[in-house]
Design a protein around this motif. Sequence first.
Motif, PDB file in Angstrom:
ATOM      1  N   VAL A 211       0.861  -1.179   0.000  1.00  0.00           N
ATOM      2  CA  VAL A 211       0.000   0.000   0.000  1.00  0.00           C
ATOM      3  C   VAL A 211       0.897   1.230   0.000  1.00  0.00           C
ATOM      4  CG1 VAL A 211      -1.726   1.307   1.298  1.00  0.00           C
ATOM      5  CG2 VAL A 211      -1.817  -1.209   1.276  1.00  0.00           C
ATOM      6  N   LEU A 212       0.716   2.114  -0.971  1.00  0.00           N
ATOM      7  CA  LEU A 212       1.469   3.360  -1.028  1.00  0.00           C
ATOM      8  C   LEU A 212       0.512   4.539  -0.932  1.00  0.00           C
ATOM      9  CD1 LEU A 212       2.615   1.421  -3.713  1.00  0.00           C
ATOM     10  CD2 LEU A 212       4.542   2.912  -3.173  1.00  0.00           C
ATOM     11  N   THR A 213       0.884   5.529  -0.129  1.00  0.00           N
ATOM     12  CA  THR A 213       0.107   6.759  -0.053  1.00  0.00           C
ATOM     13  C   THR A 213       1.051   7.944   0.057  1.00  0.00           C
ATOM     14  OG1 THR A 213      -1.625   7.973   1.140  1.00  0.00           O
ATOM     15  CG2 THR A 213      -0.144   6.611   2.464  1.00  0.00           C
ATOM     16  N   ASP A 214       0.586   9.103  -0.417  1.00  0.00           N
ATOM     17  CA  ASP A 214       1.383  10.312  -0.266  1.00  0.00           C
ATOM     18  C   ASP A 214       0.960  11.116   0.960  1.00  0.00           C
ATOM     19  OD1 ASP A 214      -1.037  11.192  -1.258  1.00  0.00           O
ATOM     20  OD2 ASP A 214      -0.217  12.030  -3.119  1.00  0.00           O
ATOM     21  N   ALA A 215       0.105  10.546   1.821  1.00  0.00           N
ATOM     22  CA  ALA A 215      -0.264  11.195   3.072  1.00  0.00           C
ATOM     23  C   ALA A 215       0.920  11.195   4.040  1.00  0.00           C
ATOM     24  CB  ALA A 215      -1.454  10.480   3.703  1.00  0.00           C
ATOM     25  N   ARG A 216       0.920  12.141   4.974  1.00  0.00           N
ATOM     26  CA  ARG A 216       1.942  12.171   6.026  1.00  0.00           C
ATOM     27  C   ARG A 216       1.434  11.354   7.201  1.00  0.00           C
ATOM     28  NH1 ARG A 216       2.218  17.415   7.216  1.00  0.00           N
ATOM     29  NH2 ARG A 216       3.634  17.785   5.467  1.00  0.00           N
ATOM     30  N   LEU A 217       2.096  10.231   7.476  1.00  0.00           N
ATOM     31  CA  LEU A 217       1.653   9.305   8.511  1.00  0.00           C
ATOM     32  C   LEU A 217       2.816   8.896   9.406  1.00  0.00           C
ATOM     33  CD1 LEU A 217      -0.538   6.869   6.360  1.00  0.00           C
ATOM     34  CD2 LEU A 217      -1.328   8.840   7.678  1.00  0.00           C
ATOM     35  N   SER A 218       2.475   8.464  10.626  1.00  0.00           N
ATOM     36  CA  SER A 218       3.462   7.868  11.521  1.00  0.00           C
ATOM     37  C   SER A 218       3.624   6.385  11.198  1.00  0.00           C
ATOM     38  CB  SER A 218       3.010   8.024  12.975  1.00  0.00           C
ATOM     39  OG  SER A 218       1.865   7.200  13.221  1.00  0.00           O
ATOM     40  N   LYS A 219       4.593   5.774  11.818  1.00  0.00           N
ATOM     41  CA  LYS A 219       4.781   4.340  11.625  1.00  0.00           C
ATOM     42  C   LYS A 219       3.576   3.554  12.140  1.00  0.00           C
ATOM     43  CE  LYS A 219       8.395   0.821  12.144  1.00  0.00           C
ATOM     44  NZ  LYS A 219       9.681   0.472  12.794  1.00  0.00           N
ATOM     45  N   THR A 220       3.009   3.993  13.253  1.00  0.00           N
ATOM     46  CA  THR A 220       1.809   3.333  13.787  1.00  0.00           C
ATOM     47  C   THR A 220       0.633   3.495  12.828  1.00  0.00           C
ATOM     48  OG1 THR A 220       2.517   3.645  16.072  1.00  0.00           O
ATOM     49  CG2 THR A 220       0.170   3.269  15.702  1.00  0.00           C
ATOM     50  N   ASP A 221       0.501   4.675  12.236  1.00  0.00           N
ATOM     51  CA  ASP A 221      -0.550   4.875  11.239  1.00  0.00           C
ATOM     52  C   ASP A 221      -0.383   3.901  10.070  1.00  0.00           C
ATOM     53  OD1 ASP A 221      -1.492   7.029  12.739  1.00  0.00           O
ATOM     54  OD2 ASP A 221      -0.463   8.528  11.497  1.00  0.00           O
ATOM     55  N   CYS A 222       0.857   3.720   9.622  1.00  0.00           N
ATOM     56  CA  CYS A 222       1.111   2.789   8.514  1.00  0.00           C
ATOM     57  C   CYS A 222       0.742   1.363   8.906  1.00  0.00           C
ATOM     58  CB  CYS A 222       2.580   2.863   8.084  1.00  0.00           C
ATOM     59  SG  CYS A 222       3.002   4.372   7.193  1.00  0.00           S
ATOM     60  N   TYR A 223       0.983   1.014  10.157  1.00  0.00           N
ATOM     61  CA  TYR A 223       0.585  -0.310  10.636  1.00  0.00           C
ATOM     62  C   TYR A 223      -0.929  -0.493  10.517  1.00  0.00           C
ATOM     63  CZ  TYR A 223       0.018  -4.271  13.814  1.00  0.00           C
ATOM     64  OH  TYR A 223      -0.317  -5.479  14.366  1.00  0.00           O
ATOM     65  N   LEU A 224      -1.677   0.560  10.872  1.00  0.00           N
ATOM     66  CA  LEU A 224      -3.127   0.490  10.758  1.00  0.00           C
ATOM     67  C   LEU A 224      -3.566   0.391   9.296  1.00  0.00           C
ATOM     68  CD1 LEU A 224      -4.090   3.113  13.484  1.00  0.00           C
ATOM     69  CD2 LEU A 224      -4.273   0.625  13.648  1.00  0.00           C
ATOM     70  N   LEU A 225      -2.850   1.071   8.390  1.00  0.00           N
ATOM     71  CA  LEU A 225      -3.161   0.935   6.966  1.00  0.00           C
ATOM     72  C   LEU A 225      -2.935  -0.498   6.495  1.00  0.00           C
ATOM     73  CD1 LEU A 225      -1.947   4.020   4.909  1.00  0.00           C
ATOM     74  CD2 LEU A 225      -4.134   3.619   6.035  1.00  0.00           C
ATOM     75  N   ALA A 226      -1.848  -1.119   6.962  1.00  0.00           N
ATOM     76  CA  ALA A 226      -1.591  -2.513   6.592  1.00  0.00           C
ATOM     77  C   ALA A 226      -2.725  -3.412   7.063  1.00  0.00           C
ATOM     78  CB  ALA A 226      -0.259  -2.977   7.179  1.00  0.00           C
ATOM     79  N   GLN A 227      -3.234  -3.160   8.266  1.00  0.00           N
ATOM     80  CA  GLN A 227      -4.381  -3.929   8.747  1.00  0.00           C
ATOM     81  C   GLN A 227      -5.588  -3.751   7.822  1.00  0.00           C
ATOM     82  OE1 GLN A 227      -4.950  -2.570  12.821  1.00  0.00           O
ATOM     83  NE2 GLN A 227      -3.909  -4.392  13.580  1.00  0.00           N
ATOM     84  N   SER A 228      -5.804  -2.528   7.365  1.00  0.00           N
ATOM     85  CA  SER A 228      -6.931  -2.273   6.456  1.00  0.00           C
ATOM     86  C   SER A 228      -6.720  -2.969   5.121  1.00  0.00           C
ATOM     87  CB  SER A 228      -7.105  -0.766   6.255  1.00  0.00           C
ATOM     88  OG  SER A 228      -7.430  -0.147   7.487  1.00  0.00           O
ATOM     89  N   GLY A 229      -5.460  -3.077   4.684  1.00  0.00           N
ATOM     90  CA  GLY A 229      -5.170  -3.859   3.494  1.00  0.00           C
ATOM     91  C   GLY A 229      -5.619  -5.299   3.655  1.00  0.00           C
ATOM     92  N   HIS A 230      -5.397  -5.852   4.827  1.00  0.00           N
ATOM     93  CA  HIS A 230      -5.840  -7.225   5.078  1.00  0.00           C
ATOM     94  C   HIS A 230      -7.368  -7.334   5.057  1.00  0.00           C
ATOM     95  CE1 HIS A 230      -2.211  -9.499   5.775  1.00  0.00           C
ATOM     96  NE2 HIS A 230      -1.724  -8.529   6.521  1.00  0.00           N
ATOM     97  N   THR A 231      -8.065  -6.281   5.456  1.00  0.00           N
ATOM     98  CA  THR A 231      -9.520  -6.287   5.320  1.00  0.00           C
ATOM     99  C   THR A 231      -9.908  -6.383   3.850  1.00  0.00           C
ATOM    100  OG1 THR A 231      -9.703  -4.936   7.321  1.00  0.00           O
ATOM    101  CG2 THR A 231     -11.645  -5.059   5.905  1.00  0.00           C
ATOM    102  N   GLY A 232      -9.141  -5.708   2.988  1.00  0.00           N
ATOM    103  CA  GLY A 232      -9.350  -5.840   1.553  1.00  0.00           C
ATOM    104  C   GLY A 232      -9.121  -7.259   1.064  1.00  0.00           C
ATOM    105  N   PHE A 233      -8.125  -7.960   1.631  1.00  0.00           N
ATOM    106  CA  PHE A 233      -7.915  -9.376   1.314  1.00  0.00           C
ATOM    107  C   PHE A 233      -9.187 -10.164   1.602  1.00  0.00           C
ATOM    108  CE2 PHE A 233      -3.075 -10.315   1.592  1.00  0.00           C
ATOM    109  CZ  PHE A 233      -2.762  -9.146   0.905  1.00  0.00           C
TER     110      PHE A 233
END
Length: 283
Positions: A211-233
């Motif tokens: 998952v790539l985004t141009d938003a400004r996020l923390s490492k914890t935020d990126c972890y939450l995005l990865a979890q949302s990617g798994h919801t897409g799975f």
Amino acid sequence: MSSPQLLSAYAGHWTGDGTGVTVILPPPGTVGSGEVRGGAPATREFALLDPVRLVARVDAVVLSGGSAFGLAAGDGVMGLLREREQGFPTPAGPVPIVVGMSVFDGSVATAPPGAAAGRAAALAALRGDHFGRGTVGAGTGATTGKWRGTIAPGGIGQAEGYAGAARVVVVAVVNAWGDVLTGDGRPLFGGVPVTSVDTPFGMQNTTVAVVLTDARLSKTDCYLLAQSGHTGFARALHPAHSRFDGDAVVALASGEAGEADLELLRAVVTEVTADAIRSAVTS
């Protein structure tokens, strides 16, 4: 998108005989994290992606065939980035942070991709070569639907979306034990006939995504995005996250678009990841 440029990142393929490598090179300073939910992962540097670990940056993500053997493709990318003096600064020089995720394909028994293949894919990214979808790069030897005792097409897919001003791009390699599903839950085989086999394939599976985004996020935020990617799975694969899959997601944020609504971003990531998985078998 057919362009090799994914936001400010670059992506390239190396395609071999029944296997391949795909490399994503984000801009310097990109923050990343990730999560594994499948029972049989083949990964490199994933412990470092935990939000509590020291290093937040990611210099490259390497997707490869060849299962654990294919993780060697990351060595070629690491060597190339070292030559370019990219990486986490240390007193001994920069150390490139290269994350790897591999899928099981037929090359495990023959010639899995190694360092030279990883370097070739990274050079393709830097040159701006065409970034294809389907059975190219890490998706070359991918198949799906094996839980039924059948083999349906797999491959590499890509999709994009927006969360306000922030853009999201997802690249997914789909080599799933389960079926790829349409939006209304029906199996999607990309118009290619399904081949029957005598017994289901148990261990030769994995879906991985970046998952790539141009938003400004923390490492914890990126972890939450990865979890949302798994919801897409879970929306686009059935069954997903089995003991026989190495399902994993890495999320990267370059920060160029500034602050974003994290929950909106997570909702968009879920939908775009599902679309990327479906595009792998319809390209």
